[in-house]
Design a protein around this motif. Sequence first.
Motif, PDB file in Angstrom:
ATOM      1  N   ASP B 346       0.807  -1.223   0.000  1.00  0.00           N
ATOM      2  CA  ASP B 346       0.000   0.000   0.000  1.00  0.00           C
ATOM      3  C   ASP B 346       0.843   1.277   0.000  1.00  0.00           C
ATOM      4  N   ILE B 347       2.146   1.162   0.022  1.00  0.00           N
ATOM      5  CA  ILE B 347       2.984   2.367  -0.025  1.00  0.00           C
ATOM      6  C   ILE B 347       3.125   2.792  -1.494  1.00  0.00           C
ATOM      7  N   ARG B 348       2.752   4.019  -1.766  1.00  0.00           N
ATOM      8  CA  ARG B 348       2.752   4.513  -3.149  1.00  0.00           C
ATOM      9  C   ARG B 348       3.484   5.863  -3.229  1.00  0.00           C
ATOM     10  N   TYR B 349       4.176   6.044  -4.341  1.00  0.00           N
ATOM     11  CA  TYR B 349       4.799   7.349  -4.594  1.00  0.00           C
ATOM     12  C   TYR B 349       3.951   8.073  -5.622  1.00  0.00           C
ATOM     13  N   ARG B 350       3.553   9.307  -5.279  1.00  0.00           N
ATOM     14  CA  ARG B 350       2.769  10.105  -6.225  1.00  0.00           C
ATOM     15  C   ARG B 350       3.682  11.178  -6.804  1.00  0.00           C
ATOM     16  N   PRO B 351       4.156  10.980  -8.063  1.00  0.00           N
ATOM     17  CA  PRO B 351       5.135  11.921  -8.637  1.00  0.00           C
ATOM     18  C   PRO B 351       4.543  13.303  -8.868  1.00  0.00           C
ATOM     19  N   ASP B 352       3.198  13.366  -9.056  1.00  0.00           N
ATOM     20  CA  ASP B 352       2.602  14.680  -9.340  1.00  0.00           C
ATOM     21  C   ASP B 352       2.753  15.637  -8.163  1.00  0.00           C
ATOM     22  N   ILE B 353       2.618  15.116  -6.949  1.00  0.00           N
ATOM     23  CA  ILE B 353       2.774  16.005  -5.786  1.00  0.00           C
ATOM     24  C   ILE B 353       4.035  15.658  -4.984  1.00  0.00           C
ATOM     25  N   ARG B 354       4.828  14.726  -5.507  1.00  0.00           N
ATOM     26  CA  ARG B 354       6.092  14.277  -4.884  1.00  0.00           C
ATOM     27  C   ARG B 354       5.876  13.921  -3.399  1.00  0.00           C
ATOM     28  N   VAL B 355       5.001  12.967  -3.204  1.00  0.00           N
ATOM     29  CA  VAL B 355       4.686  12.508  -1.844  1.00  0.00           C
ATOM     30  C   VAL B 355       4.698  10.983  -1.826  1.00  0.00           C
ATOM     31  N   LEU B 356       5.298  10.452  -0.790  1.00  0.00           N
ATOM     32  CA  LEU B 356       5.272   9.005  -0.565  1.00  0.00           C
ATOM     33  C   LEU B 356       4.248   8.761   0.546  1.00  0.00           C
ATOM     34  N   GLY B 357       3.294   7.884   0.305  1.00  0.00           N
ATOM     35  CA  GLY B 357       2.266   7.729   1.312  1.00  0.00           C
ATOM     36  C   GLY B 357       1.767   6.313   1.442  1.00  0.00           C
ATOM     37  N   ASP B 358       1.192   6.039   2.614  1.00  0.00           N
ATOM     38  CA  ASP B 358       0.448   4.800   2.813  1.00  0.00           C
ATOM     39  C   ASP B 358      -0.891   5.194   3.435  1.00  0.00           C
ATOM     40  N   GLU B 359      -1.553   4.286   4.090  1.00  0.00           N
ATOM     41  CA  GLU B 359      -2.895   4.581   4.601  1.00  0.00           C
ATOM     42  C   GLU B 359      -2.899   5.698   5.632  1.00  0.00           C
ATOM     43  N   THR B 360      -1.821   5.814   6.386  1.00  0.00           N
ATOM     44  CA  THR B 360      -1.853   6.757   7.510  1.00  0.00           C
ATOM     45  C   THR B 360      -0.860   7.919   7.394  1.00  0.00           C
ATOM     46  N   HIS B 361       0.200   7.748   6.633  1.00  0.00           N
ATOM     47  CA  HIS B 361       1.228   8.786   6.611  1.00  0.00           C
ATOM     48  C   HIS B 361       1.518   9.267   5.186  1.00  0.00           C
ATOM     49  N   GLN B 362       1.858  10.557   5.108  1.00  0.00           N
ATOM     50  CA  GLN B 362       2.258  11.152   3.833  1.00  0.00           C
ATOM     51  C   GLN B 362       3.577  11.879   4.089  1.00  0.00           C
ATOM     52  N   VAL B 363       4.609  11.524   3.321  1.00  0.00           N
ATOM     53  CA  VAL B 363       5.911  12.158   3.530  1.00  0.00           C
ATOM     54  C   VAL B 363       6.340  12.837   2.224  1.00  0.00           C
ATOM     55  N   PRO B 364       6.627  14.153   2.285  1.00  0.00           N
ATOM     56  CA  PRO B 364       7.093  14.831   1.067  1.00  0.00           C
ATOM     57  C   PRO B 364       8.511  14.377   0.723  1.00  0.00           C
ATOM     58  N   VAL B 365       8.684  13.869  -0.480  1.00  0.00           N
ATOM     59  CA  VAL B 365       9.999  13.316  -0.845  1.00  0.00           C
ATOM     60  C   VAL B 365      10.302  13.640  -2.301  1.00  0.00           C
ATOM     61  N   GLU B 366      11.537  13.410  -2.663  1.00  0.00           N
ATOM     62  CA  GLU B 366      11.867  13.382  -4.094  1.00  0.00           C
ATOM     63  C   GLU B 366      12.465  12.015  -4.400  1.00  0.00           C
ATOM     64  N   SER B 367      12.098  11.488  -5.528  1.00  0.00           N
ATOM     65  CA  SER B 367      12.592  10.167  -5.887  1.00  0.00           C
ATOM     66  C   SER B 367      14.058  10.268  -6.293  1.00  0.00           C
ATOM     67  N   VAL B 368      14.876   9.417  -5.724  1.00  0.00           N
ATOM     68  CA  VAL B 368      16.317   9.438  -6.020  1.00  0.00           C
ATOM     69  C   VAL B 368      16.693   8.296  -6.949  1.00  0.00           C
ATOM     70  N   ALA B 369      16.240   7.114  -6.631  1.00  0.00           N
ATOM     71  CA  ALA B 369      16.594   5.952  -7.470  1.00  0.00           C
ATOM     72  C   ALA B 369      15.556   4.867  -7.280  1.00  0.00           C
ATOM     73  N   VAL B 370      15.319   4.151  -8.361  1.00  0.00           N
ATOM     74  CA  VAL B 370      14.388   3.016  -8.285  1.00  0.00           C
ATOM     75  C   VAL B 370      15.078   1.808  -8.892  1.00  0.00           C
ATOM     76  N   MET B 371      15.203   0.752  -8.107  1.00  0.00           N
ATOM     77  CA  MET B 371      15.712  -0.519  -8.622  1.00  0.00           C
ATOM     78  C   MET B 371      14.508  -1.432  -8.756  1.00  0.00           C
ATOM     79  N   ARG B 372      14.004  -1.521  -9.972  1.00  0.00           N
ATOM     80  CA  ARG B 372      12.688  -2.110 -10.205  1.00  0.00           C
ATOM     81  C   ARG B 372      12.549  -3.497  -9.575  1.00  0.00           C
ATOM     82  N   GLY B 373      11.486  -3.651  -8.829  1.00  0.00           N
ATOM     83  CA  GLY B 373      11.201  -4.934  -8.199  1.00  0.00           C
ATOM     84  C   GLY B 373      12.029  -5.221  -6.972  1.00  0.00           C
ATOM     85  N   MET B 374      12.970  -4.350  -6.645  1.00  0.00           N
ATOM     86  CA  MET B 374      13.849  -4.638  -5.516  1.00  0.00           C
ATOM     87  C   MET B 374      13.789  -3.549  -4.455  1.00  0.00           C
ATOM     88  N   ALA B 375      14.020  -2.311  -4.889  1.00  0.00           N
ATOM     89  CA  ALA B 375      14.155  -1.247  -3.898  1.00  0.00           C
ATOM     90  C   ALA B 375      13.879   0.102  -4.530  1.00  0.00           C
TER      91      ALA B 375
END
Lengths: 490, 383
Positions: B346-375
């Motif tokens: 349920d943890i999702r990154y929303r690039p439009d507003i640059r927020v990482l969130g789950d059901e209860t928390h929203q953290v303003p972040v910028e995406s640095v790196a994505v290792m697909r399927g791993m991290a």
Amino acid sequence: MMHAGWVGVGAALSLPWVVAILWLRLLFPTPMPGRWPLLLGYGYVLGLLVTTLILRLQAALFSALSLDAALQWWPSIVVFGCLILGVLKFQRSGWTVTNSAPRRPPLSVQPAWWQRLLIALLLVLLSIRLLGLALEVWWLPLYPWDAWTTWAVRAQIWAHSQTLVPFVGPETWLAEPSGQSHSILAWRYPPAVSLIAAWPALAFGDWNETVANLPWIGCALALALGLYGQARLWGVSPLTGLLFVWLLLSLPMLGTHVALAGYADLWLATSLGLSFFALMHWTQRGDWRQVLLAILLALGCALIKREGLVWMLLLLAIIPAARLGRGWLLLTPTTAIAAALAIWLAGGIQLSLPMLGQIVLGPDRLQLPGIGTFELQSNGSWEPVIRYLFINNNWHLLPLLVPIAWVAATILLARDMGGPALRAGLLWTTMALFAVYLLFFWTSASQWAERGSSINRILLHLAPALMFWVLTIWYTATADRENGNQPADA
Amino acid sequence: MRALSAAFIGLLLTFTVLLLVELRGPGFPPVTITPDQLQLRQGKGEAASDRLMIRQEGANDTSIVLARLPAIEAHRYGRLQWQLDGLTDDQDLKLLWVSNQAPQQIRTLLLTDAQKQQGAVDLTTNVDWTGQISLIGIAVGGALSQPLALMQISLIPAPRTVAGSVRNLLRPWYEREPWSMRSINYREHPENQWQTSPLMQATLWLVISVGTFLILSINVSGQARRTVLVALLLLAWLGLDAQWQWQLLTRLQATHERHGDTPPGMRGPITDVDDWVADLVGGVRKYLRPKDARIVLVTKDPADHVPLRVRYRLLPLNVSPGQTRLPDASRMQAGDYLLLIQPPPDIRYRPDIRVLGDETHQVPVESVAVMRGMAALYRVRAQ
């Protein structure tokens, strides 16, 4: 070309050892069988435990003086140099220890040819075992689970930062935005074992898993030497002493904890074992030097792991018990059981002690300061005990030997043989095994037993002490007839 | 002489009892791997209730299906059967498995045309079919002209024979078992059959031998009797220790082969077990600036091997022990990192507003790196 740090590693591991041996030699100045193995074995463990205390003191001093790199290794080396000078000064001044405890007569009979043959065979077996374990420690990087999730995490961070960075719980870590602290789940565990791993790495100049693991092979050697030295001081022949060393080092669980270095349990087993050996000597002959060793190493248990505090308290409990007669020995546990029953019927007691905190002894809860809180309910199972003791080859035949020894000790006690050591040994063994029963059958720790992650390590703590206890019963029962000796205090 | 007789009688009786238990005791049921346990690791397709459909081959024209097993003993299962529809003659079929004898190695067996047609293979004589099997599967080589349907894979117990039972009783004495990265307090993984445990065998021999000797030595003096009893105990102990010493030597040999060439001063964390974790950590490290920033590790199971190894390999960086939820944004500060390793779904990154969130928390972040399927790595922004 050899890395310059290896010289530092050699100094870091040998200097505390030499210092401790020199100081212990002041306590045991007179040559006697088993003295040097005792000095070497006890010296190694005490030397490294004292090193961890010196490092903590040094870190506190540097922090108070706002100095950087509080965990550099050279200030501790200077301290050890001063301690060597101190002991040499004592020696030159002719200071000596007097001990009025009766000494066992030295063995006068030369070993027969078959005994010499068996001694040679045992030495070969022990050499093969220790050499193999040493090579495993040398070649294998940090391998076992708790080592790289807990003990070595702190060691590595301390070695890199050269400061005693505080470790806090995950919630506290999140609440501290400065990033000055680190976190692990087992952050409450005492720092001694992590400092033992960090100490040679600090001397090496960089974190290195091989270097950090080296103290573990020394610990196994120290345990073997300590057992042999105390066995010889007890009066057994070289053959019997070596036989029991082999029995102990042959235990697969102990060998595994050496080969896969990095866990704290080997250190706790060694400290507890060495403390127990010394305490048994004191109970038998009243040698104050032995009770000093026993107390120092019992305190060492509390420095190593939280369970160590329980083992330390049980050890200290046998000091008065050793002075009790047979009647009192029966009365004491009876009184303890009656008191426990009364507390249970009254709904429990709750005490708040200054400095220590709250103690709760209740029918459904046990809370002991420094140890933890245990919800009490009968939920254990014998299945994991049988599996890990009698089906899986973790302990060879020790689980069979201990009940036999317990029955033998009870019979000897009933015949009034063996002296106070037999009483103390029987009492401690019964209490220790009862504590294990309580833990795995009446607390939530039973789930650890079922998963097998805990039952063997807890029994490892007791294994060296149990082996020495079996030796004392064997000695009492046989009076070491192979050498024509009689037990001095039987 | 009485002692030797007792030891010999003990050996015979022990062997007889163990053999009878092995031959007459409860057997092993067949193991059936159903479609819901099968995973299509390479290729494209889908699982239905009664079959796994493979519709398109994967890389190198190969489709791979694997299934995890609860560590079954290879020697107890001599025959493997499968039901695979749609396989053509020009396609290769390979059997794959992983044994605890070589946990880092996938064993393969290219099946013959006859075996492909029969849908069965006898593995009793295969030297690699040994130890505990934790992973099994098939690989189909060649382009798919039609979909393949895999209905099930079954492991059929080996028939019980006297020779096979003797081998089963003796196997634990010589079968090597490597070190395990699990808690070292599980020293060995014997099968769930007490009669094959060396400790039980030695104990049974000791008890029978001691009993026999006591019967034979009624008139013998107490001291001589005690000496023999101790000798029997030590003999049993020595036998067990010989087996353990042999295990230690084989493990030492394996350790030397894996790590003996690395100079001790250069020795880092173990790599052959989790080399992909090392690659992942190497990829993450280059983005972490400054070096003393806090890294909050979020994963669906903080006690799992992978996040714990990632954390260890990231040392001495300041990484949290791992948590299942995102932290409250008020606990984070700009410049902190959030490292997601196998995170909860349920943890999702929303690039439009640059927020990482789950059901209860929203953290303003910028995406640095994505290792697909791993991290995935995020840096916390100022709020």
